[in-house]
Design a protein around this motif. Structure first.
Motif, PDB file in Angstrom:
ATOM      1  N   LEU A 127       9.931  10.545   7.671  1.00  0.00           N
ATOM      2  CA  LEU A 127       8.777   9.716   7.339  1.00  0.00           C
ATOM      3  C   LEU A 127       9.144   8.465   6.551  1.00  0.00           C
ATOM      4  O   LEU A 127       8.302   7.585   6.374  1.00  0.00           O
ATOM      5  CB  LEU A 127       7.763  10.528   6.503  1.00  0.00           C
ATOM      6  N   GLU A 128      10.385   8.365   6.094  1.00  0.00           N
ATOM      7  CA  GLU A 128      10.708   7.361   5.086  1.00  0.00           C
ATOM      8  C   GLU A 128      12.046   6.677   5.380  1.00  0.00           C
ATOM      9  O   GLU A 128      13.037   7.328   5.691  1.00  0.00           O
ATOM     10  CB  GLU A 128      10.768   8.056   3.723  1.00  0.00           C
ATOM     11  N   VAL A 129      12.036   5.356   5.268  1.00  0.00           N
ATOM     12  CA  VAL A 129      13.253   4.555   5.306  1.00  0.00           C
ATOM     13  C   VAL A 129      13.533   4.117   3.874  1.00  0.00           C
ATOM     14  O   VAL A 129      12.700   3.457   3.247  1.00  0.00           O
ATOM     15  CB  VAL A 129      13.090   3.329   6.221  1.00  0.00           C
ATOM     16  N   VAL A 130      14.677   4.506   3.342  1.00  0.00           N
ATOM     17  CA  VAL A 130      15.004   4.224   1.945  1.00  0.00           C
ATOM     18  C   VAL A 130      16.160   3.232   1.886  1.00  0.00           C
ATOM     19  O   VAL A 130      17.218   3.463   2.479  1.00  0.00           O
ATOM     20  CB  VAL A 130      15.378   5.514   1.192  1.00  0.00           C
ATOM     21  N   GLY A 131      15.936   2.130   1.185  1.00  0.00           N
ATOM     22  CA  GLY A 131      16.992   1.137   1.036  1.00  0.00           C
ATOM     23  C   GLY A 131      16.538  -0.255   1.418  1.00  0.00           C
ATOM     24  O   GLY A 131      15.398  -0.640   1.161  1.00  0.00           O
ATOM     25  N   SER A 132      17.439  -1.005   2.063  1.00  0.00           N
ATOM     26  CA  SER A 132      17.199  -2.415   2.371  1.00  0.00           C
ATOM     27  C   SER A 132      17.386  -2.694   3.856  1.00  0.00           C
ATOM     28  O   SER A 132      18.518  -2.935   4.306  1.00  0.00           O
ATOM     29  CB  SER A 132      18.156  -3.296   1.559  1.00  0.00           C
ATOM     30  N   PRO A 133      16.317  -2.671   4.649  1.00  0.00           N
ATOM     31  CA  PRO A 133      16.419  -3.054   6.071  1.00  0.00           C
ATOM     32  C   PRO A 133      16.913  -4.493   6.214  1.00  0.00           C
ATOM     33  O   PRO A 133      16.822  -5.297   5.278  1.00  0.00           O
ATOM     34  CB  PRO A 133      14.984  -2.910   6.581  1.00  0.00           C
ATOM     35  N   ASP A 134      17.416  -4.806   7.397  1.00  0.00           N
ATOM     36  CA  ASP A 134      17.880  -6.171   7.649  1.00  0.00           C
ATOM     37  C   ASP A 134      16.712  -7.148   7.743  1.00  0.00           C
ATOM     38  O   ASP A 134      16.808  -8.292   7.279  1.00  0.00           O
ATOM     39  CB  ASP A 134      18.675  -6.211   8.951  1.00  0.00           C
ATOM     40  N   CYS A 135      15.619  -6.707   8.370  1.00  0.00           N
ATOM     41  CA  CYS A 135      14.483  -7.599   8.606  1.00  0.00           C
ATOM     42  C   CYS A 135      13.177  -6.810   8.513  1.00  0.00           C
ATOM     43  O   CYS A 135      13.113  -5.670   8.977  1.00  0.00           O
ATOM     44  CB  CYS A 135      14.604  -8.250   9.981  1.00  0.00           C
ATOM     45  N   VAL A 136      12.181  -7.431   7.916  1.00  0.00           N
ATOM     46  CA  VAL A 136      10.839  -6.850   7.831  1.00  0.00           C
ATOM     47  C   VAL A 136       9.843  -7.883   8.333  1.00  0.00           C
ATOM     48  O   VAL A 136       9.973  -9.077   8.052  1.00  0.00           O
ATOM     49  CB  VAL A 136      10.501  -6.434   6.380  1.00  0.00           C
ATOM     50  N   VAL A 137       8.844  -7.410   9.093  1.00  0.00           N
ATOM     51  CA  VAL A 137       7.789  -8.282   9.624  1.00  0.00           C
ATOM     52  C   VAL A 137       6.446  -7.828   9.068  1.00  0.00           C
ATOM     53  O   VAL A 137       6.136  -6.633   9.088  1.00  0.00           O
ATOM     54  CB  VAL A 137       7.749  -8.228  11.167  1.00  0.00           C
ATOM     55  N   GLU A 138       5.666  -8.772   8.576  1.00  0.00           N
ATOM     56  CA  GLU A 138       4.286  -8.506   8.157  1.00  0.00           C
ATOM     57  C   GLU A 138       3.366  -9.495   8.855  1.00  0.00           C
ATOM     58  O   GLU A 138       3.647 -10.695   8.889  1.00  0.00           O
ATOM     59  CB  GLU A 138       4.109  -8.630   6.645  1.00  0.00           C
ATOM     60  N   ILE A 139       2.277  -8.970   9.413  1.00  0.00           N
ATOM     61  CA  ILE A 139       1.253  -9.801  10.041  1.00  0.00           C
ATOM     62  C   ILE A 139       0.035  -9.823   9.130  1.00  0.00           C
ATOM     63  O   ILE A 139      -0.531  -8.776   8.818  1.00  0.00           O
ATOM     64  CB  ILE A 139       0.906  -9.273  11.439  1.00  0.00           C
ATOM     65  N   VAL A 140      -0.343 -11.004   8.699  1.00  0.00           N
ATOM     66  CA  VAL A 140      -1.395 -11.158   7.690  1.00  0.00           C
ATOM     67  C   VAL A 140      -2.760 -10.831   8.283  1.00  0.00           C
ATOM     68  O   VAL A 140      -3.122 -11.294   9.365  1.00  0.00           O
ATOM     69  CB  VAL A 140      -1.395 -12.591   7.127  1.00  0.00           C
ATOM     70  N   SER A 141      -3.521 -10.018   7.574  1.00  0.00           N
ATOM     71  CA  SER A 141      -4.912  -9.743   7.911  1.00  0.00           C
ATOM     72  C   SER A 141      -5.790 -10.172   6.738  1.00  0.00           C
ATOM     73  O   SER A 141      -5.288 -10.545   5.670  1.00  0.00           O
ATOM     74  CB  SER A 141      -5.121  -8.258   8.221  1.00  0.00           C
ATOM     75  N   LYS A 142      -7.080 -10.116   6.924  1.00  0.00           N
ATOM     76  CA  LYS A 142      -8.016 -10.581   5.895  1.00  0.00           C
ATOM     77  C   LYS A 142      -7.793  -9.882   4.565  1.00  0.00           C
ATOM     78  O   LYS A 142      -7.884 -10.497   3.496  1.00  0.00           O
ATOM     79  CB  LYS A 142      -9.455 -10.364   6.378  1.00  0.00           C
ATOM     80  N   SER A 143      -7.489  -8.594   4.610  1.00  0.00           N
ATOM     81  CA  SER A 143      -7.363  -7.809   3.384  1.00  0.00           C
ATOM     82  C   SER A 143      -5.952  -7.803   2.801  1.00  0.00           C
ATOM     83  O   SER A 143      -5.729  -7.237   1.733  1.00  0.00           O
ATOM     84  CB  SER A 143      -7.799  -6.364   3.644  1.00  0.00           C
ATOM     85  N   SER A 144      -4.991  -8.440   3.497  1.00  0.00           N
ATOM     86  CA  SER A 144      -3.596  -8.341   3.038  1.00  0.00           C
ATOM     87  C   SER A 144      -2.991  -9.677   2.638  1.00  0.00           C
ATOM     88  O   SER A 144      -1.771  -9.760   2.446  1.00  0.00           O
ATOM     89  CB  SER A 144      -2.726  -7.708   4.131  1.00  0.00           C
ATOM     90  N   VAL A 145      -3.812 -10.714   2.489  1.00  0.00           N
ATOM     91  CA  VAL A 145      -3.271 -12.055   2.240  1.00  0.00           C
ATOM     92  C   VAL A 145      -2.424 -12.084   0.975  1.00  0.00           C
ATOM     93  O   VAL A 145      -1.260 -12.499   0.988  1.00  0.00           O
ATOM     94  CB  VAL A 145      -4.410 -13.098   2.148  1.00  0.00           C
ATOM     95  N   ARG A 146      -2.988 -11.647  -0.140  1.00  0.00           N
ATOM     96  CA  ARG A 146      -2.251 -11.691  -1.411  1.00  0.00           C
ATOM     97  C   ARG A 146      -1.024 -10.792  -1.356  1.00  0.00           C
ATOM     98  O   ARG A 146       0.071 -11.186  -1.783  1.00  0.00           O
ATOM     99  CB  ARG A 146      -3.158 -11.252  -2.568  1.00  0.00           C
ATOM    100  N   LYS A 147      -1.178  -9.600  -0.805  1.00  0.00           N
ATOM    101  CA  LYS A 147      -0.058  -8.654  -0.761  1.00  0.00           C
ATOM    102  C   LYS A 147       1.091  -9.204   0.078  1.00  0.00           C
ATOM    103  O   LYS A 147       2.245  -9.173  -0.352  1.00  0.00           O
ATOM    104  CB  LYS A 147      -0.529  -7.317  -0.193  1.00  0.00           C
ATOM    105  N   ASP A 148       0.780  -9.702   1.279  1.00  0.00           N
ATOM    106  CA  ASP A 148       1.836 -10.148   2.186  1.00  0.00           C
ATOM    107  C   ASP A 148       2.490 -11.453   1.744  1.00  0.00           C
ATOM    108  O   ASP A 148       3.713 -11.608   1.839  1.00  0.00           O
ATOM    109  CB  ASP A 148       1.268 -10.331   3.599  1.00  0.00           C
ATOM    110  N   THR A 149       1.677 -12.415   1.285  1.00  0.00           N
ATOM    111  CA  THR A 149       2.193 -13.759   1.013  1.00  0.00           C
ATOM    112  C   THR A 149       2.750 -13.925  -0.390  1.00  0.00           C
ATOM    113  O   THR A 149       3.547 -14.832  -0.629  1.00  0.00           O
ATOM    114  CB  THR A 149       1.102 -14.818   1.241  1.00  0.00           C
TER     115      THR A 149
END
Length: 228
Positions: A127-149
């Motif tokens: 269930l869990e990836v622990v550490g530092s992935p090479d790349c992460v993608v986030e797609i901004v939604s109305k409720s995630s603006v502050r969190k993502d950006t």
């Protein structure tokens, strides 16, 4: 008498003993963890988002990005891709959340920079990836603006993640930021004359476009070309 749990929005019950990253991880990998919503631990703050994602500007876009990245990674045997639902935990950044997409190269996995962890040893339930992935993608939604950006932009850098894709398709023009590590934070990669941005993780340049489909909804296309 101390409360045993805290009820959020009459839908999510948070145990009262969840107060740090270690206790959050125990809860997040237990059978009591809610199946609905996006629940994150971000440097001491518990964030619960129960807002439905937009089918087009989030779901349709994420499907395109995942499909193209997964095919590229699989065809070239680059590593593993994990879609939303896989939990990322990074102890130095003090976070545990579910990115929209993660890429972990074989080199990163084999070096131990990232581990794919069983919820209970011996169960083969991961269930869990622990550490530092090479790349992460986030797609901004109305409720995630502050969190993502703001929040995650800072925390992913602290977590040692090499590349952060931040995409907002809710506007008249797609805001596609391909961010790579600088000295003190992420820096945006400028587009070339054809609108492509060079990745520091993949040996490619990327461009995100969209057009109207047969029922007049946006259809997204993630284009790529080799770096010359």
């Amino acid at each position: 008498m101390a409360a045993k749990s805290i009820l959020f929005d009459n839908r999510v019950r948070v145990p009262a003993d969840v107060f740090d990253l270690a206790s959050f991880r125990r809860w997040a990998t237990s059978d009591d963890f809610p199946e609905e919503g996006r629940i994150s631990f971000l440097d001491g703050q518990l964030e619960i988002d129960l807002t439905p994602e937009d089918l087009i500007s989030h779901g349709g876009l994420l499907g395109e990005v995942f499909a193209k990245i997964w095919c590229l990674v699989r065809a070239n045997e680059l590593g593993r891709v994990h879609l939303h639902g896989a939990r990322l935990t990074n102890e130095p950044a003090n976070i545990s959340n579910e990115p929209d997409l993660m890429f972990c190269s074989w080199e990163t996995l084999e070096s131990g920079r990232v581990s794919i962890v069983e919820s209970v040893p011996g169960t083969e339930r991961y269930l869990e990836v622990v550490g530092s992935p090479d790349c992460v993608v986030e797609i901004v939604s109305k409720s995630s603006v502050r969190k993502d950006t703001r929040v995650l932009k800072k925390k992913y850098f602290q977590a040692g993640i090499d590349e952060y894709w931040l995409i907002d398709a809710r506007k008249p023009e797609i805001d596609f930021q391909l961010l790579t590590r600088g000295e003190s934070g992420y820096e945006p990669v400028s587009a070339d004359r054809q609108g492509y941005r060079k990745s520091s993780v993949f040996p490619l340049k990327f461009k995100l476009t969209r057009e109207r489909d047969r029922i007049d909804h946006w259809r997204y296309t993630l284009l790529h070309r080799e770096v010359s």
